[in-house]
Write a protein that holds these residues in place. Structure first.
Motif, PDB file in Angstrom:
ATOM      1  N   MET A 106       0.851  -1.160   0.000  1.00  9.29           N
ATOM      2  CA  MET A 106       0.000   0.000   0.000  1.00  9.29           C
ATOM      3  C   MET A 106       0.885   1.206   0.000  1.00  9.29           C
ATOM      4  O   MET A 106       2.043   1.115   0.294  1.00  9.29           O
ATOM      5  N   SER A 107       0.402   2.332  -0.263  1.00  8.41           N
ATOM      6  CA  SER A 107       1.332   3.372  -0.530  1.00  8.41           C
ATOM      7  C   SER A 107       1.068   4.641   0.204  1.00  8.41           C
ATOM      8  O   SER A 107       1.310   5.703  -0.271  1.00  8.41           O
ATOM      9  N   LEU A 145       7.798   3.903  -3.501  1.00  6.43           N
ATOM     10  CA  LEU A 145       6.572   3.129  -3.642  1.00  6.43           C
ATOM     11  C   LEU A 145       6.722   1.731  -3.068  1.00  6.43           C
ATOM     12  O   LEU A 145       5.837   1.225  -2.365  1.00  6.43           O
ATOM     13  N   TRP A 146       7.839   1.075  -3.352  1.00  5.27           N
ATOM     14  CA  TRP A 146       8.023  -0.290  -2.860  1.00  5.27           C
ATOM     15  C   TRP A 146       8.164  -0.304  -1.334  1.00  5.27           C
ATOM     16  O   TRP A 146       7.698  -1.236  -0.665  1.00  5.27           O
ATOM     17  N   GLY A 169       6.055  -2.052   3.447  1.00  9.76           N
ATOM     18  CA  GLY A 169       5.909  -1.696   4.852  1.00  9.76           C
ATOM     19  C   GLY A 169       4.461  -1.705   5.298  1.00  9.76           C
ATOM     20  O   GLY A 169       4.139  -2.140   6.415  1.00  9.76           O
ATOM     21  N   GLY A 170       3.552  -1.239   4.437  1.00 13.71           N
ATOM     22  CA  GLY A 170       2.145  -1.238   4.794  1.00 13.71           C
ATOM     23  C   GLY A 170       1.598  -2.638   4.979  1.00 13.71           C
ATOM     24  O   GLY A 170       0.807  -2.896   5.903  1.00 13.71           O
ATOM     25  N   VAL A 171       1.999  -3.562   4.111  1.00 12.06           N
ATOM     26  CA  VAL A 171       1.544  -4.948   4.244  1.00 12.06           C
ATOM     27  C   VAL A 171       2.046  -5.547   5.561  1.00 12.06           C
ATOM     28  O   VAL A 171       1.304  -6.230   6.277  1.00 12.06           O
ATOM     29  N   ILE A 172       3.304  -5.279   5.907  1.00 13.82           N
ATOM     30  CA  ILE A 172       3.856  -5.812   7.156  1.00 13.82           C
ATOM     31  C   ILE A 172       3.103  -5.249   8.356  1.00 13.82           C
ATOM     32  O   ILE A 172       2.741  -5.981   9.288  1.00 13.82           O
ATOM     33  N   VAL A 221       1.395  -6.364  -4.777  1.00 14.78           N
ATOM     34  CA  VAL A 221       2.244  -7.006  -5.791  1.00 14.78           C
ATOM     35  C   VAL A 221       2.360  -6.113  -7.036  1.00 14.78           C
ATOM     36  O   VAL A 221       3.452  -5.923  -7.587  1.00 14.78           O
ATOM     37  N   GLY A 222       1.245  -5.558  -7.483  1.00 14.56           N
ATOM     38  CA  GLY A 222       1.278  -4.687  -8.644  1.00 14.56           C
ATOM     39  C   GLY A 222       2.089  -3.432  -8.396  1.00 14.56           C
ATOM     40  O   GLY A 222       2.838  -2.975  -9.276  1.00 14.56           O
ATOM     41  N   LEU A 223       1.990  -2.854  -7.185  1.00 11.18           N
ATOM     42  CA  LEU A 223       2.756  -1.649  -6.879  1.00 11.18           C
ATOM     43  C   LEU A 223       4.247  -1.957  -6.796  1.00 11.18           C
ATOM     44  O   LEU A 223       5.074  -1.152  -7.245  1.00 11.18           O
TER      45      LEU A 223
END
Length: 491
Positions: free
Chosen positions: A1-2, A181-182, A187-190, A233-235
């Motif tokens: 997520m960004s 972005l990565w 970091g957001g997923v974690i 994954v797309g980001l």
């Protein structure tokens, strides 16, 4: 997520009563606190760049349809004939319509596609003039100023996405967005996974927003984090592929390919013996463009194309005359949709014999992945499905950013004595709480990433300096009688 994850402080706990024992505030590990603060600040400060990248990228996804609307009369033919005319006739018509410049490439028309004869002129720089010819009638259908085959509209939108039409300086914006972005997505997923694990929520709630929490910041956080997880994954893919042709990180990526000998192979155009120049033509760079038509030189295109077809190059191809006299011409497959066709051959233009070959199947793995990744990033690799996926990523990213800023606003203090425009950032102290082994590993890794991605490294250092200075100023202003116990930290 960004964007800004979650928040920074935990939601208020219920007041303890006689029947309800006080519950201690939940704390996170130093790693979680550090990641939360980094995600918050990076999201707030980098999000504007991501908004611009998402909006301009969204506009670029429709370029194939836009080209057809604006330039369909030039790009395609109204009626497909039985068989194309010789390229010599088509190139002669293009030369009559465009007597200046030298022929750079010719892409024979296939099906309802026009033949594209591209001319180089010194005053155009990287751009060229492309003349579009009906392959069945040799009628010139129009002329456009192109950039590596792209129409003016596509070129304009490409420049907007890459550099906002600001040239080299503008490229910093897109590289900054791709560099962070990565970090924000991963970091957001974690952080979301840690929060759901701490609350013992089912794994399903990682991918489905929990609507049982009611309204307010918790519901916004659920949408922000869940949609961000779907997009992650797309980001990550967009970040990686965008960095490969950025200014600074792209240069480091290219140096890495060189060190690993993983570049796209260069096909040899040398000839064992210099062929005699065809009668009536100039053997220099203009390839016999001594007058309208250039019949002898143009006939070589048919000869070279026939040799390439016999060698197995099917589908759309592009023929490039030799840049220097006494060299072979190259014919390259230019089908960039899956399954791609990118084989190349070098052909002696006088005898029509194959002198060298480079097949896509023999490319180094990294060269293949890099090429395919760029085509997917541009929305070409999988056709309309690719465009739809990119548009969905751009729209999803915009939604995640809006939800992130909304969380920041929803968490603002509303009491009369503590009103503020936005929520407070997550507390400091994550770095001080890290174990020694984490610092010994994390610092060199961060420095290495900062070296490979210079704009990420510079901005991360700037974030740290600003944060340290702001913390020092805040401590100096704090009254001596202020409590020293740390505030609870949300997980």
């Amino acid at each position: 997520m960004s964007l800004t994850e979650l928040s920074g402080t935990a939601p208020p706990e219920p007041s303890p009563t006689a029947d309800t024992p006080a519950r201690p505030a939940r704390r996170v590990s130093p790693f979680g606190a550090l990641l939360l603060r980094l995600h918050f600040y990076a999201g707030v400060l980098v999000a504007p760049f991501l908004v611009v990248a998402a909006l301009t990228g969204l506009a670029y996804t429709v370029t194939p349809q836009l080209d057809q609307v604006l330039y369909g009369d030039q790009l395609t033919v109204a009626q497909v004939g039985d068989r194309p005319l010789p390229l010599a006739d088509q190139i002669g018509a293009a030369r009559n319509a465009h007597p200046d410049g030298s022929i750079a490439t010719v892409q024979p028309g296939d099906g309802d596609q026009s033949t594209r004869v591209t001319f180089s002129l010194p005053e155009l720089g990287e751009k060229q003039h492309t003349v579009y010819v009906d392959p069945y009638t040799a009628q010139v259908k129009g002329q456009l100023t192109t950039w590596f085959g792209s129409t003016p509209a596509t070129t304009w939108l490409d420049d907007l996405h890459r550099n906002l039409h600001l040239g080299v300086v503008g490229r910093h914006y897109s590289e900054l967005a791709a560099s962070w972005l990565w970090v924000l997505a991963l970091g957001g997923v974690i952080l979301w996974w840690r929060r759901r694990s701490a609350s013992r929520a089912s794994a399903r709630h990682l991918l489905v927003p929990d609507l049982s929490t009611g309204g307010g910041v918790r519901r916004t956080r659920g949408w922000h984090a869940t949609i961000g997880t779907w997009l992650a994954v797309g980001l990550l893919f967009l970040s990686a592929t965008g960095l490969t042709w950025s200014r600074y990180a792209g240069a480091n990526f290219g140096a890495g390919l060189d060190a690993l000998s993983a570049r796209t192979p260069v096909i040899s155009t040398s000839l064992t013996a210099d062929p005699a120049a065809p009668t009536g033509t100039d053997s220099g760079h203009d390839h016999g463009d001594s007058g309208p038509g250039g019949l002898v030189e143009s006939a070589a295109f048919d000869r070279v194309t026939a040799a390439a077809r016999e060698a197995g190059l099917t589908g759309p191809v592009e023929i490039a005359p030799a840049a220097e006299p006494g060299s072979a011409w190259t014919v390259t497959q230019v089908d960039n949709t899956w399954p791609v066709a990118k084989d190349r051959v070098a052909v002696d233009p006088t005898g029509g014999t194959i002198t060298a070959r480079s097949d896509f199947a023999d490319w180094p793995l990294l060269a293949k992945l890099s090429g395919l990744g760029i085509q997917a990033h541009m929305g070409i690799l999988f056709g309309p499905i690719n465009q739809i996926l990119l548009a969905a990523l751009a729209l999803g990213l915009l939604c995640v950013i809006v939800w992130g800023y909304r969380m920041w606003w929803q968490r603002r203090p509303t009491r009369a004595d503590r009103r503020a425009l936005a929520g407070t950032p997550p507390p400091r102290g994550g770095v001080r709480g890290l174990p020694l082994w984490a610092l010994l590993i994390g610092v060199p890794v961060t420095v290495a990433i900062g070296w490979a991605l210079p704009l990420f490294g510079v901005t991360l250092l700037a974030f740290l300096i600003i944060d340290v200075v702001a913390g020092a100023v805040s401590r100096r202003r704090r009254p001596a009688s202020a409590p020293t116990s740390p505030a609870p930290i949300a997980g």
